[in-house]
Write a protein that holds these residues in place. Structure first.
Motif, PDB file in Angstrom:
ATOM      1  N   ASP A   1     -42.661  47.669  56.451  1.00  0.00           N
ATOM      2  CA  ASP A   1     -41.330  48.227  56.235  1.00  0.00           C
ATOM      3  C   ASP A   1     -40.431  47.203  55.546  1.00  0.00           C
ATOM      4  N   TRP A   2     -39.435  47.709  54.839  1.00  0.00           N
ATOM      5  CA  TRP A   2     -38.455  46.863  54.182  1.00  0.00           C
ATOM      6  C   TRP A   2     -37.709  46.024  55.216  1.00  0.00           C
ATOM      7  N   ALA A   3     -37.469  44.759  54.890  1.00  0.00           N
ATOM      8  CA  ALA A   3     -36.699  43.859  55.751  1.00  0.00           C
ATOM      9  C   ALA A   3     -35.602  43.204  54.930  1.00  0.00           C
ATOM     10  N   ALA A   4     -34.409  43.148  55.473  1.00  0.00           N
ATOM     11  CA  ALA A   4     -33.260  42.563  54.772  1.00  0.00           C
ATOM     12  C   ALA A   4     -33.349  41.044  54.787  1.00  0.00           C
ATOM     13  N   ASP A   5     -32.698  40.412  53.822  1.00  0.00           N
ATOM     14  CA  ASP A   5     -32.622  38.952  53.806  1.00  0.00           C
ATOM     15  C   ASP A   5     -31.208  38.497  54.154  1.00  0.00           C
ATOM     16  N   ARG A   6     -31.027  37.178  54.259  1.00  0.00           N
ATOM     17  CA  ARG A   6     -29.734  36.594  54.627  1.00  0.00           C
ATOM     18  C   ARG A   6     -29.113  35.838  53.450  1.00  0.00           C
TER      19      ARG A   6
ATOM     20  N   GLU B   1     -36.035  31.263  52.426  1.00  0.00           N
ATOM     21  CA  GLU B   1     -35.603  32.533  53.001  1.00  0.00           C
ATOM     22  C   GLU B   1     -36.576  33.653  52.687  1.00  0.00           C
ATOM     23  N   ALA B   2     -37.093  33.688  51.476  1.00  0.00           N
ATOM     24  CA  ALA B   2     -38.068  34.724  51.128  1.00  0.00           C
ATOM     25  C   ALA B   2     -39.316  34.603  51.993  1.00  0.00           C
ATOM     26  N   LEU B   3     -39.760  33.379  52.246  1.00  0.00           N
ATOM     27  CA  LEU B   3     -40.918  33.174  53.122  1.00  0.00           C
ATOM     28  C   LEU B   3     -40.602  33.592  54.549  1.00  0.00           C
ATOM     29  N   ARG B   4     -39.390  33.280  55.006  1.00  0.00           N
ATOM     30  CA  ARG B   4     -38.999  33.674  56.369  1.00  0.00           C
ATOM     31  C   ARG B   4     -39.003  35.184  56.521  1.00  0.00           C
ATOM     32  N   VAL B   5     -38.434  35.890  55.534  1.00  0.00           N
ATOM     33  CA  VAL B   5     -38.392  37.346  55.599  1.00  0.00           C
ATOM     34  C   VAL B   5     -39.815  37.914  55.590  1.00  0.00           C
TER      35      VAL B   5
END
Length: 511
Positions: free
Chosen positions: A415-420, A314-318
């Motif tokens: 920019d900041w991006a949210a994770d899931r 998930e961190a890589l996806r974000v």
């Protein structure tokens, strides 16, 4: 690239290590160690320290071993408010002080949490800090001239609790799971069984993984043990490299009796500009995720980590990158298993030329309790400033591979991006669970095991499966034949007989 002025950036990092062989060694307190690291982080911004300190709104800290349970008091005393003691020393007066529960995932979790708070506009400046004074506690344990580290400062403190309940129960403690080496020994031996490796071959694979870590530690000025170790040295059992808990000799175990501190300063882009922090200091958190594993005995496969797999993915996806685009890694390395878990899932070779640590790893750089990965983040920030546009990944692990937090960093503006993370956590909650039988009378087989060489009587610790219904159980053994098999042979799959006294299960070899 123009970014939202609320975008969080890491602008200052600091580390401090006091080695017992230093001529100036004095046995510092947790507060003193954290203060030294915080001062270094302030100085690292390149801005007048008092100016930056006065802007800090939140102090978020990691809990030290000496205050990890309510059952014992710190032997040398401690501050009633660790964070505000440090704040007072550096001239800060934060609106909020937060003390995190135990867990080596905490540093990355806190950085992600307060980076998110900055992105949301709730705050503009936060300091994450941690320290461990295990060397001091050991040095003065039997001395009469003990220092007094007690301190009363009062003030607001958001204490999030101890958190050890996530890692242990009366049942697991009764069956020997009272320390990290034996817990991870169960996991590494389960992985060995899955791979079909012999005891000797797996021992060598662990040594081959960790020898390069020691090489990094030998060159790190903040390392607690800057000594390069060969593969043969790590895997050969000697008086110096004695067995701790199977399958680990001492030099493969996290070095926790250290005096180390680390601190990381986060700001919004707007605050960094206002305070005059040069842009070449800025490092962005591109990707992030936090995941929590099932309880140990409920996991279907003890040889893998679903939480690490999901958090890294998930961190890589974000971040919008693949594992091959990562330039630097610092993977939590209290024992081989956490490193192997990530390597297995993402096809990263243990001898990957990029290296798997920037610090040198917990057995060699040092394992300062819950705050190790704060050093990993600090090293990553420093490294990436010299490699503009490159990506660094930090994997932080807590408990028995219980909680895994990941950050992906770069100087590239974004920019900041949210994770899931919350949505993905539901996937773990939906996983099947293995049934557990607490009190066992009957026959079974050994699923995985460890041996406690650190107890007065050498004792085998077993996770097994009942022949009758396939349910999982724990047992201890001091049976000579079974302990000999567990110490010198390969007991995976061995048939055992188990009896219970109503609280503890005891095993012996079946005949």
């Amino acid at each position: 690239m123009a970014v939202d002025p609320r975008t969080p950036v890491l602008v200052g990092v600091g580390q401090f290590t006091e080695r017992i062989d230093d001529p100036s060694y004095r046995g510092m307190s947790a507060v003193e160690l954290a203060t030294a690291a915080a001062e270094a982080a302030l100085a690292d911004t390149g801005v007048e320290s008092t100016t930056v300190a006065g802007a800090i709104e939140v102090f978020a800290g990691l809990r030290q071993f000496e205050i990890c349970t309510p059952y014992t008091k710190p032997p040398l005393g401690c501050s009633d408010n660790y964070l505000r003691s440090v704040a007072r020393r550096i001239g800060a007066d934060p609106k909020r002080a937060v003390l995190e529960p135990i867990g080596g995932n905490g540093p990355q979790k806190l950085v992600t949490e307060f980076a998110g708070a900055i992105a949301a506009g709730d705050i503009e400046v936060a300091l994450v800090l941690g320290s461990e004074n295990g060397s001091t506690l050991r040095t003065f344990a039997r001395r009469d001239d003990k220092p007094d580290h007690s301190e009363t400062v009062g003030g607001q403190l958001e204490d999030r609790g101890y958190g050890f309940e996530q890692y242990m129960s009366e049942y697991t403690v009764t069956h020997g799971l009272t320390g990290a080496p034996v817990q991870y020994g169960l996991l590494d031996n389960a992985r060995r069984a899955r791979l079909g490796l012999s005891v000797e071959d797996y021992l060598r694979s662990m040594a081959e993984l960790f020898s390069p870590f020691s090489k990094v530690a030998a060159k790190n000025p903040f390392s607690s043990s800057p000594v390069e170790r060969s593969v043969d040295e790590l895997m050969t059992v000697t008086d110096e490299n004695r067995m701790i808990c199977d399958p680990y000799p001492r030099l493969m175990v996290a070095r926790d009796q250290v005096n180390q501190g680390a601190a990381v300063l986060l700001m919004s882009v707007s605050a960094a500009r206002r305070l005059g922090v040069a842009e070449e200091k800025w490092v962005y958190l591109h990707g992030h995720a936090d995941q929590i594993e099932q309880d140990l005995l409920n996991r279907v496969d003890l040889s893998v980590s679903i939480s690490a797999k999901q958090a890294v993915a998930e961190a890589l996806r974000v971040a919008g990158i693949g594992i091959d685009e990562v330039t630097t890694f610092d993977l939590y390395s209290c024992f081989p298993f956490p490193v192997f878990s990530v390597c297995d899932e993402f096809g990263v070779a243990p001898n990957d030329p990029r290296g798997l640590t920037l610090t040198g790893g917990l057995p060699y750089f040092g394992g300062p309790g819950n705050s190790y990965s704060l050093h990993g983040i600090a090293e990553t920030v420093t490294e990436l400033r010299d490699k503009p546009g490159a990506f660094g990944l930090v994997g932080a692990n807590g408990g028995i591979m219980t909680k895994y937090s990941v950050g992906v960093y770069s100087t590239e503006p974004r920019d900041w991006a949210a994770d899931r993370s919350k949505e993905l956590q539901a996937d773990i909650a939906a996983l099947p669970k293995v049934a557990v039988t607490r009190n066992v009378e009957g026959r079974g087989t050994i699923e995985t095991y460890s041996v406690r060489y650190d107890w007065p009587v050498r004792t085998g610790v077993i996770i097994g499966r009942l022949d009758a219904d396939g349910s999982r159980f724990m047992a201890l053994t001091t049976d000579d034949d079974l302990v000999a098999l567990m110490s010198d042979g390969d007991p995976i799959g061995a048939a055992i007989s188990v009896t219970s006294d109503g609280k503890k299960n005891t095993a012996s070899l079946s005949v």
